[in-house]
Design a protein around this motif. Structure first.
Motif, PDB file in Angstrom:
ATOM      1  N   LEU A 198       0.794  -1.225   0.000  1.00  0.00           N
ATOM      2  CA  LEU A 198       0.000   0.000   0.000  1.00  0.00           C
ATOM      3  C   LEU A 198       0.830   1.280   0.000  1.00  0.00           C
ATOM      4  CD1 LEU A 198      -2.842  -1.017   2.487  1.00  0.00           C
ATOM      5  CD2 LEU A 198      -2.931  -0.938  -0.015  1.00  0.00           C
ATOM      6  N   ASP A 199       1.972   1.280   0.661  1.00  0.00           N
ATOM      7  CA  ASP A 199       2.771   2.493   0.790  1.00  0.00           C
ATOM      8  C   ASP A 199       3.812   2.670  -0.312  1.00  0.00           C
ATOM      9  OD1 ASP A 199       1.420   3.173   3.135  1.00  0.00           O
ATOM     10  OD2 ASP A 199       2.801   1.982   4.350  1.00  0.00           O
TER      11      ASP A 199
ATOM     12  N   HIS B 176       6.750   8.016  -5.230  1.00  0.00           N
ATOM     13  CA  HIS B 176       6.404   9.381  -5.636  1.00  0.00           C
ATOM     14  C   HIS B 176       7.255  10.406  -4.894  1.00  0.00           C
ATOM     15  CE1 HIS B 176       4.023  13.111  -5.268  1.00  0.00           C
ATOM     16  NE2 HIS B 176       3.790  12.884  -6.550  1.00  0.00           N
ATOM     17  N   GLU B 177       7.370  10.254  -3.587  1.00  0.00           N
ATOM     18  CA  GLU B 177       8.150  11.200  -2.785  1.00  0.00           C
ATOM     19  C   GLU B 177       9.643  11.151  -3.132  1.00  0.00           C
ATOM     20  OE1 GLU B 177       7.052  13.652  -0.946  1.00  0.00           O
ATOM     21  OE2 GLU B 177       4.982  13.021  -1.272  1.00  0.00           O
TER      22      GLU B 177
ATOM     23  N   GLN C  47      10.169  13.192   5.572  1.00  0.00           N
ATOM     24  CA  GLN C  47       9.353  12.784   6.716  1.00  0.00           C
ATOM     25  C   GLN C  47       8.302  11.762   6.287  1.00  0.00           C
ATOM     26  OE1 GLN C  47       7.764  16.222   8.677  1.00  0.00           O
ATOM     27  NE2 GLN C  47       9.776  17.093   9.043  1.00  0.00           N
ATOM     28  N   ILE C  48       7.746  11.935   5.112  1.00  0.00           N
ATOM     29  CA  ILE C  48       6.773  10.974   4.595  1.00  0.00           C
ATOM     30  C   ILE C  48       7.462   9.643   4.320  1.00  0.00           C
ATOM     31  CG2 ILE C  48       5.235  10.449   2.656  1.00  0.00           C
ATOM     32  CD1 ILE C  48       4.773  13.528   2.467  1.00  0.00           C
ATOM     33  N   ILE C  49       8.616   9.713   3.658  1.00  0.00           N
ATOM     34  CA  ILE C  49       9.360   8.499   3.317  1.00  0.00           C
ATOM     35  C   ILE C  49       9.751   7.733   4.570  1.00  0.00           C
ATOM     36  CG2 ILE C  49      11.510   7.632   2.304  1.00  0.00           C
ATOM     37  CD1 ILE C  49      11.294  10.135   0.374  1.00  0.00           C
ATOM     38  N   THR C  50      10.335   8.407   5.539  1.00  0.00           N
ATOM     39  CA  THR C  50      10.780   7.715   6.751  1.00  0.00           C
ATOM     40  C   THR C  50       9.618   7.233   7.602  1.00  0.00           C
ATOM     41  OG1 THR C  50      11.072   9.802   7.953  1.00  0.00           O
ATOM     42  CG2 THR C  50      13.011   8.895   6.844  1.00  0.00           C
TER      43      THR C  50
END
Length: 96
Positions: free
Chosen positions: A17-18, A24-25, A70-73
């Motif tokens: 899902l992620d 994208h990020e 921050q989104i990636i981590t």
């Protein structure tokens, strides 16, 4: 490849899902650094999925640890800067 296509490309190849959001990020971070092109790779080994985005030059610190980081981590199990410092990578398992 456009950011939307990166999302679709990953979503069509792995069942996590992620993974599309992470891809994208990563893509946006490299593209935002001024890179004229971004090379995306997707590697799988057992339950692991590794997504890498590479540009042609070393990344300035802002793009390797900017807002998208921050989104990636938050979504990835582990992530980092490539050894040549020209790209970013993130790894996830298939359990999410």
């Amino acid at each position: 490849m456009e950011a939307r296509h990166v999302h679709l490309w990953v979503a069509g190849r792995v069942r996590h899902l992620d993974a599309p959001t992470i891809a994208h990020e990563l893509y946006v971070a490299i593209l935002s650094s001024g890179a004229p092109a971004v090379e995306m790779t997707l590697s799988t080994a057992g339950p692991r999925i590794r997504i890498t985005a590479l540009g042609p030059e070393q990344l300035p610190l802002l793009y390797s640890h900017g807002p998208g980081w921050q989104i990636i981590t938050g979504l990835a199990n582990i992530s980092g800067l490539t050894t040549d410092e020209c790209g970013l990578w993130a790894q996830v398992g298939t359990s999410r």
